[in-house]
Design a protein around this motif. Structure first.
Motif, PDB file in Angstrom:
ATOM      1  N   ALA A  18       0.850  -1.185   0.000  1.00  0.00           N
ATOM      2  CA  ALA A  18       0.000   0.000   0.000  1.00  0.00           C
ATOM      3  C   ALA A  18       0.884   1.233   0.000  1.00  0.00           C
ATOM      4  O   ALA A  18       1.666   1.435   0.902  1.00  0.00           O
ATOM      5  N   VAL A  19       0.760   2.040  -1.034  1.00  0.00           N
ATOM      6  CA  VAL A  19       1.679   3.148  -1.250  1.00  0.00           C
ATOM      7  C   VAL A  19       1.583   4.220  -0.178  1.00  0.00           C
ATOM      8  O   VAL A  19       2.497   4.983   0.031  1.00  0.00           O
ATOM      9  N   CYS A  20       0.464   4.263   0.550  1.00  0.00           N
ATOM     10  CA  CYS A  20       0.278   5.319   1.546  1.00  0.00           C
ATOM     11  C   CYS A  20       0.045   4.783   2.949  1.00  0.00           C
ATOM     12  O   CYS A  20      -0.519   5.474   3.778  1.00  0.00           O
ATOM     13  N   SER A  21       0.491   3.572   3.233  1.00  0.00           N
ATOM     14  CA  SER A  21       0.202   2.991   4.538  1.00  0.00           C
ATOM     15  C   SER A  21       0.878   3.748   5.673  1.00  0.00           C
ATOM     16  O   SER A  21       0.457   3.660   6.817  1.00  0.00           O
ATOM     17  N   ASN A  22       1.951   4.514   5.377  1.00  0.00           N
ATOM     18  CA  ASN A  22       2.658   5.227   6.441  1.00  0.00           C
ATOM     19  C   ASN A  22       2.354   6.717   6.468  1.00  0.00           C
ATOM     20  O   ASN A  22       2.999   7.465   7.192  1.00  0.00           O
ATOM     21  N   LEU A  23       1.369   7.166   5.697  1.00  0.00           N
ATOM     22  CA  LEU A  23       1.061   8.597   5.642  1.00  0.00           C
ATOM     23  C   LEU A  23      -0.113   8.993   6.536  1.00  0.00           C
ATOM     24  O   LEU A  23      -0.363  10.174   6.715  1.00  0.00           O
ATOM     25  N   THR A  96     -10.653   0.616   2.840  1.00  0.00           N
ATOM     26  CA  THR A  96      -9.979   1.594   3.686  1.00  0.00           C
ATOM     27  C   THR A  96     -10.063   1.176   5.143  1.00  0.00           C
ATOM     28  O   THR A  96      -9.093   1.271   5.898  1.00  0.00           O
ATOM     29  N   SER A  97     -11.247   0.701   5.540  1.00  0.00           N
ATOM     30  CA  SER A  97     -11.425   0.248   6.921  1.00  0.00           C
ATOM     31  C   SER A  97     -10.488  -0.899   7.245  1.00  0.00           C
ATOM     32  O   SER A  97      -9.874  -0.942   8.320  1.00  0.00           O
ATOM     33  N   ASN A  98     -10.354  -1.850   6.313  1.00  0.00           N
ATOM     34  CA  ASN A  98      -9.439  -2.968   6.542  1.00  0.00           C
ATOM     35  C   ASN A  98      -8.009  -2.487   6.741  1.00  0.00           C
ATOM     36  O   ASN A  98      -7.259  -3.023   7.559  1.00  0.00           O
ATOM     37  N   LEU A  99      -7.611  -1.473   5.970  1.00  0.00           N
ATOM     38  CA  LEU A  99      -6.225  -1.008   5.999  1.00  0.00           C
ATOM     39  C   LEU A  99      -5.912  -0.091   7.172  1.00  0.00           C
ATOM     40  O   LEU A  99      -4.755   0.253   7.391  1.00  0.00           O
ATOM     41  N   THR A 100      -6.933   0.336   7.912  1.00  0.00           N
ATOM     42  CA  THR A 100      -6.679   1.144   9.111  1.00  0.00           C
ATOM     43  C   THR A 100      -6.606   0.273  10.359  1.00  0.00           C
ATOM     44  O   THR A 100      -6.297   0.773  11.435  1.00  0.00           O
ATOM     45  N   ASN A 101      -6.909  -0.996  10.222  1.00  0.00           N
ATOM     46  CA  ASN A 101      -6.757  -1.920  11.334  1.00  0.00           C
ATOM     47  C   ASN A 101      -5.279  -1.984  11.735  1.00  0.00           C
ATOM     48  O   ASN A 101      -4.423  -2.267  10.896  1.00  0.00           O
ATOM     49  N   PRO A 102      -4.930  -1.692  13.011  1.00  0.00           N
ATOM     50  CA  PRO A 102      -3.513  -1.673  13.407  1.00  0.00           C
ATOM     51  C   PRO A 102      -2.780  -2.976  13.101  1.00  0.00           C
ATOM     52  O   PRO A 102      -1.612  -2.956  12.701  1.00  0.00           O
ATOM     53  N   ALA A 104      -3.577  -5.045  10.698  1.00  0.00           N
ATOM     54  CA  ALA A 104      -3.436  -5.116   9.248  1.00  0.00           C
ATOM     55  C   ALA A 104      -2.259  -4.257   8.785  1.00  0.00           C
ATOM     56  O   ALA A 104      -1.494  -4.650   7.895  1.00  0.00           O
ATOM     57  N   LYS A 105      -2.098  -3.086   9.388  1.00  0.00           N
ATOM     58  CA  LYS A 105      -0.969  -2.219   9.031  1.00  0.00           C
ATOM     59  C   LYS A 105       0.355  -2.894   9.369  1.00  0.00           C
ATOM     60  O   LYS A 105       1.312  -2.836   8.589  1.00  0.00           O
ATOM     61  N   ALA A 106       0.409  -3.532  10.531  1.00  0.00           N
ATOM     62  CA  ALA A 106       1.626  -4.254  10.906  1.00  0.00           C
ATOM     63  C   ALA A 106       1.890  -5.399   9.936  1.00  0.00           C
ATOM     64  O   ALA A 106       3.040  -5.688   9.594  1.00  0.00           O
ATOM     65  N   SER A 107       0.810  -6.037   9.469  1.00  0.00           N
ATOM     66  CA  SER A 107       0.954  -7.140   8.532  1.00  0.00           C
ATOM     67  C   SER A 107       1.526  -6.666   7.208  1.00  0.00           C
ATOM     68  O   SER A 107       2.349  -7.347   6.588  1.00  0.00           O
ATOM     69  N   LEU A 108       1.090  -5.482   6.765  1.00  0.00           N
ATOM     70  CA  LEU A 108       1.666  -4.919   5.542  1.00  0.00           C
ATOM     71  C   LEU A 108       3.151  -4.650   5.716  1.00  0.00           C
ATOM     72  O   LEU A 108       3.961  -4.907   4.824  1.00  0.00           O
ATOM     73  N   GLY A 109       3.520  -4.131   6.888  1.00  0.00           N
ATOM     74  CA  GLY A 109       4.940  -3.913   7.170  1.00  0.00           C
ATOM     75  C   GLY A 109       5.718  -5.215   7.171  1.00  0.00           C
ATOM     76  O   GLY A 109       6.854  -5.276   6.683  1.00  0.00           O
ATOM     77  N   TRP A 110       5.097  -6.266   7.703  1.00  0.00           N
ATOM     78  CA  TRP A 110       5.734  -7.589   7.719  1.00  0.00           C
ATOM     79  C   TRP A 110       5.988  -8.078   6.299  1.00  0.00           C
ATOM     80  O   TRP A 110       7.082  -8.543   5.964  1.00  0.00           O
ATOM     81  N   ASN A 165       5.938  -6.284  14.160  1.00  0.00           N
ATOM     82  CA  ASN A 165       5.092  -6.639  13.023  1.00  0.00           C
ATOM     83  C   ASN A 165       4.833  -8.143  12.974  1.00  0.00           C
ATOM     84  O   ASN A 165       3.719  -8.588  12.680  1.00  0.00           O
ATOM     85  N   MET A 166       5.863  -8.936  13.250  1.00  0.00           N
ATOM     86  CA  MET A 166       5.696 -10.387  13.220  1.00  0.00           C
ATOM     87  C   MET A 166       4.685 -10.846  14.268  1.00  0.00           C
ATOM     88  O   MET A 166       3.792 -11.649  13.969  1.00  0.00           O
ATOM     89  N   ASN A 167       4.812 -10.335  15.489  1.00  0.00           N
ATOM     90  CA  ASN A 167       3.892 -10.754  16.546  1.00  0.00           C
ATOM     91  C   ASN A 167       2.449 -10.378  16.228  1.00  0.00           C
ATOM     92  O   ASN A 167       1.522 -11.159  16.468  1.00  0.00           O
ATOM     93  N   LYS A 168       2.264  -9.192  15.664  1.00  0.00           N
ATOM     94  CA  LYS A 168       0.902  -8.776  15.321  1.00  0.00           C
ATOM     95  C   LYS A 168       0.357  -9.602  14.166  1.00  0.00           C
ATOM     96  O   LYS A 168      -0.824  -9.962  14.151  1.00  0.00           O
TER      97      LYS A 168
END
Length: 332
Positions: A18-23, A96-102, A104-110, A165-168
């Motif tokens: 996701a190109v904007c997950s950290n914005l 959008t709701s799925n991607l704001t889940n904390p 889910a965000k950690a999973s994207l980072g993983w 990120n791994m633990n989440k």
């Protein structure tokens, strides 16, 4: 329509980036009561307007630049991550709701920061090793991708961002799916009249991450006594066969005649495996020179470790998630 019906796990697997997950962009749209204009989003996120702008003709004035759609926003809307409600105006979608889940965000980072560099190097690694099936956790595509000689777990432990990120991700990856206790009758399979030894632990979660399976066990079965189960979830798929045999052999001496080993892992079908399962198998190849296994493979592995399988209980068909119930062939 498919994106509207997705749960967060489906979104993570399908998007993978996701190109904007950290914005904070998704959070802005999700919490806003009304769709927001491109210039408002640029101001709130601090992103250069030219980056957000579709028009990249730098001789135009800032006023004329603002007439273009958001460049990044246009992409996000085109794949359903957000909704384009009208010209230069964007709002939240179901995704959008799925991607704001904390989690889910950690999973994207993983996936993006830990998995992707390793998976991208699988072709190079296989070519460099003459396409031999990898089995050494200290020599894998992970080491190429992250330019390290450390074992992946040692590497992760030294990087708090990856560890968090791994633990989440581990506690989130089967969100919305059946849990093992939904399909596995613990009372019938484990509590079968053995002598109760009060000082013995009832449920030993080996390598239990942040304890989410122990918590699930306590919530579902608060009143069980008289059994002893050694439980391993997602441990053995991180290792090659030789290492798995050694891990299991270390458990056997602690087991009594009333003990069972519960192995919570994928059991791949011999044919026509689901893509989610085969995806995970190749991920394990790249990350740890490890693998997912079929029923025959599990039988052979546990036999080599001195165990015999009493039963296999599938609880998630897509992944092949199953509980393998095993006991030592000989109790010393």
């Amino acid at each position: 329509m498919a994106a509207e019906l997705e749960d967060p796990i489906d979104s993570i697997y399908r998007i993978g980036f996701a190109v904007c997950s950290n914005l904070g962009l998704f959070e802005l749209l999700q919490t806003s009561r009304v769709p927001l204009k491109t210039d408002v989003l640029a101001e709130k996120t601090g992103v250069d307007f030219v980056l957000l702008s579709k028009t990249t003709l730098f001789f135009l004035s800032p006023q004329k630049l603002k007439a273009g759609k958001g460049r990044i926003l246009r992409y996000l809307a085109s794949v359903g991550m957000i909704e384009e409600t009208e010209t230069d105006t964007f709002g939240a979608s179901k995704l959008t709701s799925n991607l704001t889940n904390p989690q889910a965000k950690a999973s994207l980072g993983w996936f993006l920061d830990l998995c992707a560099p390793a998976l991208n190097k699988i072709p190079d690694f296989l070519a460099a090793t003459n396409y031999h099936n990898p089995s050494d956790g200290l020599n894998s595509a992970f080491h190429m991708g992250h330019d390290t000689t450390e074992h992946p777990f040692a590497f992760i432990m030294k990087h708090p961002y990856h560890l968090e990120n791994m633990n989440k991700w581990m506690s989130f990856q089967r969100e919305g799916c059946n849990q093992w206790l939904d399909r596995f009758d613990f009372k019938a399979e484990v509590c079968h009249g053995g002598d109760v030894v009060p000082e013995e632990p009832l449920f030993v979660d080996i390598g239990g991450g942040i304890g989410h399976q122990c918590r699930l066990f306590q919530e579902r079965l608060p009143d069980i006594s008289g059994a002893r189960a050694y439980y391993m979830r997602g441990i053995l798929h991180d290792w090659g066969d030789a290492q798995c045999v050694e891990i299991i052999r270390q458990i056997i001496p602690a087991m009594s005649t009333n003990s069972v080993l519960l192995v919570d892992e994928m059991v791949l079908p011999e044919a026509r495996a689901h893509w989610l399962a085969t995806h995970m198998d190749l991920a394990m190849l790249g990350l740890a020179a490890a693998m997912e296994r079929t029923k025959r493979h599990w039988e052979s592995l546990l036999d080599a470790a001195g165990m015999r399988i009493l039963g296999i209980h599938e609880y998630n068909k897509e992944f092949g998630d199953s509980i393998l119930v095993a006991v030592p062939k000989v109790i010393k």
